[in-house]
Design a protein around this motif. Structure first.
Motif, PDB file in Angstrom:
ATOM      1  N   LEU A 151       0.873  -1.158   0.090  1.00 51.66           N
ATOM      2  CA  LEU A 151      -0.060  -0.046   0.029  1.00 51.66           C
ATOM      3  C   LEU A 151       0.845   1.276  -0.080  1.00 51.66           C
ATOM      4  CD1 LEU A 151      -2.628  -1.197   2.766  1.00 51.66           C
ATOM      5  CD2 LEU A 151      -2.560  -1.513   0.081  1.00 51.66           C
ATOM      6  N   PHE A 152       0.519   2.193  -0.881  1.00 50.96           N
ATOM      7  CA  PHE A 152       1.608   3.298  -0.991  1.00 50.96           C
ATOM      8  C   PHE A 152       0.955   4.652  -0.633  1.00 50.96           C
ATOM      9  CE2 PHE A 152      -0.271   2.524  -5.254  1.00 50.96           C
ATOM     10  CZ  PHE A 152      -0.811   3.794  -5.263  1.00 50.96           C
ATOM     11  N   ARG A 153       1.931   5.713  -0.261  1.00 51.87           N
ATOM     12  CA  ARG A 153       1.534   6.752   0.260  1.00 51.87           C
ATOM     13  C   ARG A 153       2.638   7.598   0.110  1.00 51.87           C
ATOM     14  NH1 ARG A 153       3.095   8.171   5.744  1.00 51.87           N
ATOM     15  NH2 ARG A 153       1.503   9.834   5.637  1.00 51.87           N
ATOM     16  N   THR A 154       2.483   9.203   0.177  1.00 55.13           N
ATOM     17  CA  THR A 154       3.355  10.107   0.104  1.00 55.13           C
ATOM     18  C   THR A 154       3.733  10.589   1.625  1.00 55.13           C
ATOM     19  OG1 THR A 154       1.805  11.804  -0.662  1.00 55.13           O
ATOM     20  CG2 THR A 154       3.280  10.698  -2.356  1.00 55.13           C
TER      21      THR A 154
ATOM     22  N   GLY B 281      -4.409  18.645  -3.070  1.00 58.39           N
ATOM     23  CA  GLY B 281      -4.754  19.001  -1.849  1.00 58.39           C
ATOM     24  C   GLY B 281      -4.965  20.438  -2.006  1.00 58.39           C
ATOM     25  N   GLU B 282      -4.809  21.072  -0.686  1.00 58.66           N
ATOM     26  CA  GLU B 282      -4.956  22.462  -0.683  1.00 58.66           C
ATOM     27  C   GLU B 282      -3.547  23.281  -0.869  1.00 58.66           C
ATOM     28  OE1 GLU B 282      -5.684  23.549   3.340  1.00 58.66           O
ATOM     29  OE2 GLU B 282      -7.637  22.557   3.472  1.00 58.66           O
ATOM     30  N   SER B 283      -2.568  22.545  -0.908  1.00 59.30           N
ATOM     31  CA  SER B 283      -1.161  23.083  -1.536  1.00 59.30           C
ATOM     32  C   SER B 283      -0.245  21.690  -1.381  1.00 59.30           C
ATOM     33  CB  SER B 283      -0.597  24.213  -0.643  1.00 59.30           C
ATOM     34  OG  SER B 283      -0.228  23.606   0.586  1.00 59.30           O
ATOM     35  N   PHE B 284       1.053  21.986  -2.004  1.00 63.86           N
ATOM     36  CA  PHE B 284       1.927  20.919  -1.892  1.00 63.86           C
ATOM     37  C   PHE B 284       2.497  20.565  -0.495  1.00 63.86           C
ATOM     38  CE2 PHE B 284       6.150  18.882  -2.652  1.00 63.86           C
ATOM     39  CZ  PHE B 284       5.842  18.140  -3.539  1.00 63.86           C
ATOM     40  N   GLU B 285       2.443  21.407   0.322  1.00 60.06           N
ATOM     41  CA  GLU B 285       2.689  21.312   1.866  1.00 60.06           C
ATOM     42  C   GLU B 285       1.455  20.639   2.395  1.00 60.06           C
ATOM     43  OE1 GLU B 285       3.021  24.363   0.146  1.00 60.06           O
ATOM     44  OE2 GLU B 285       5.104  23.828  -0.088  1.00 60.06           O
ATOM     45  N   ASP B 286       0.399  20.501   2.012  1.00 59.12           N
ATOM     46  CA  ASP B 286      -0.810  19.697   2.563  1.00 59.12           C
ATOM     47  C   ASP B 286      -0.372  18.429   2.656  1.00 59.12           C
ATOM     48  OD1 ASP B 286      -3.064  18.553   3.373  1.00 59.12           O
ATOM     49  OD2 ASP B 286      -4.412  19.208   1.748  1.00 59.12           O
TER      50      ASP B 286
ATOM     51  N   ASP C 239      -2.082  15.693   4.191  1.00 56.79           N
ATOM     52  CA  ASP C 239      -3.010  14.775   3.999  1.00 56.79           C
ATOM     53  C   ASP C 239      -3.464  14.863   2.386  1.00 56.79           C
ATOM     54  OD1 ASP C 239      -3.191  13.828   6.556  1.00 56.79           O
ATOM     55  OD2 ASP C 239      -4.448  15.574   7.134  1.00 56.79           O
ATOM     56  N   ALA C 240      -3.752  15.844   1.858  1.00 57.58           N
ATOM     57  CA  ALA C 240      -4.007  16.137   0.604  1.00 57.58           C
ATOM     58  C   ALA C 240      -5.124  15.356   0.055  1.00 57.58           C
ATOM     59  CB  ALA C 240      -2.672  15.999  -0.384  1.00 57.58           C
ATOM     60  N   PHE C 241      -6.256  15.455   0.610  1.00 60.56           N
ATOM     61  CA  PHE C 241      -7.545  14.690   0.126  1.00 60.56           C
ATOM     62  C   PHE C 241      -7.767  15.200  -1.096  1.00 60.56           C
ATOM     63  CE2 PHE C 241      -7.640  13.748   4.613  1.00 60.56           C
ATOM     64  CZ  PHE C 241      -7.926  12.265   4.504  1.00 60.56           C
TER      65      PHE C 241
END
Length: 266
Positions: free
Chosen positions: A149-152, A223-228, A230-232
């Protein structure tokens, strides 16, 4: 005559690589695993006082034995010879359970690995559904499937992976829980127990609503920005971000290929 037989049994026990108990039975069994490339396991055998014993081990010391605990990266051994009965601080102990951990590497950095668990239980009696049997060669198998399972993660949105291992039947059908087997103490002397793990063909996002499936792979929602962190996606299937692969490539847009998706208009 009985003295001669006892002497022969004792001599046989010394000659064999597996131990013998006072009854002449083997006091060991072999646990082994068939795993995909770059996988390994560690095991920890847990012991408790034998049935009817009132003794205890001070502080519970030396009631566990580890296998591949420190060596799984460098000197991994697939076969572990596990004792069924031991005596610690004068207290007779029997094997109670074996905790299993499956490890898999996905990159060259020391932290680029995933881990999940399984278990072998040793019981006085078994339910019919938990009963694992041995073939004519004295081998018993149980099964599992592991999926990446992958994530950033972090400010660079680097790909990290989580290992998810599930129990399966012999045909590879997912069942319930993690890889598991159960035996009685009397089933195990001189036998071999084998864990067979297959790797799922495809990886999936670790968390829902964070990636969008596209031809050739997955795109990471901004998401809201690259710094987000969670970035849903929240319904936004237009704005995506780059990410960094474990091997250092840092302008990737599609996982796992790390190539820009160029759709051809018919």
């Amino acid at each position: 005559m009985k003295r001669i037989i006892r002497s022969l049994i004792a001599a046989s026990c010394l000659a064999l690589t597996v131990g013998c108990s006072a009854t002449g039975k083997s006091n060991n069994f072999i646990f082994t695993a068939d795993l995909p490339p770059d996988f390994a396991y560690t095991a920890r055998a847990n012991y408790v006082p034998a049935k009817g014993e009132t003794c205890s081990v001070p502080g519970g010391r030396n009631t566990q034995i580890g296998f591949n605990i420190e060596e799984w990266r460098t000197e991994y051994k697939a076969d572990s010879e596990i004792e069924l009965r031991r005596t610690v601080s004068g207290c007779p102990l029997v094997l109670y359970s074996i905790e299993l951990f499956v490890y898999a590497k996905y990159g060259t950095h020391p932290g680029d690995f995933g881990r999940d668990f399984g278990k072998i239980s040793v019981r006085a009696q078994l339910d019919e559904r938990d009963k694992d049997t041995f073939n004519a060669a004295g081998e018993s198998e149980f099964y599992g499937q592991c999926q990446w399972l992958f994530r950033t993660s972090g400010s660079l949105r680097r790909i990290v992976k989580i290992l998810d291992c599930k129990d399966t039947d012999a045909q590879g059908k997912l069942t319930r829980g993690h890889p598991f087997a159960a035996y009685t103490l009397d089933q195990l002397p001189g036998k071999t127990v084998r864990l067979k793990i297959k790797q799922a063909a495809e990886e999936e996002p670790f968390m829902g609503d964070t990636w969008v499936k596209v031809p050739g792979g997955w795109k990471r929602c901004m998401g809201e920005s690259f710094e987000d962190q969670d970035a849903f996606c929240n319904g936004n299937d237009k704005d995506f971000s780059t990410f960094r692969m474990p091997d250092g490539r840092d302008t990737c847009t599609i996982y796992p290929g790390c190539t820009e998706n160029k759709e051809v208009t018919p």
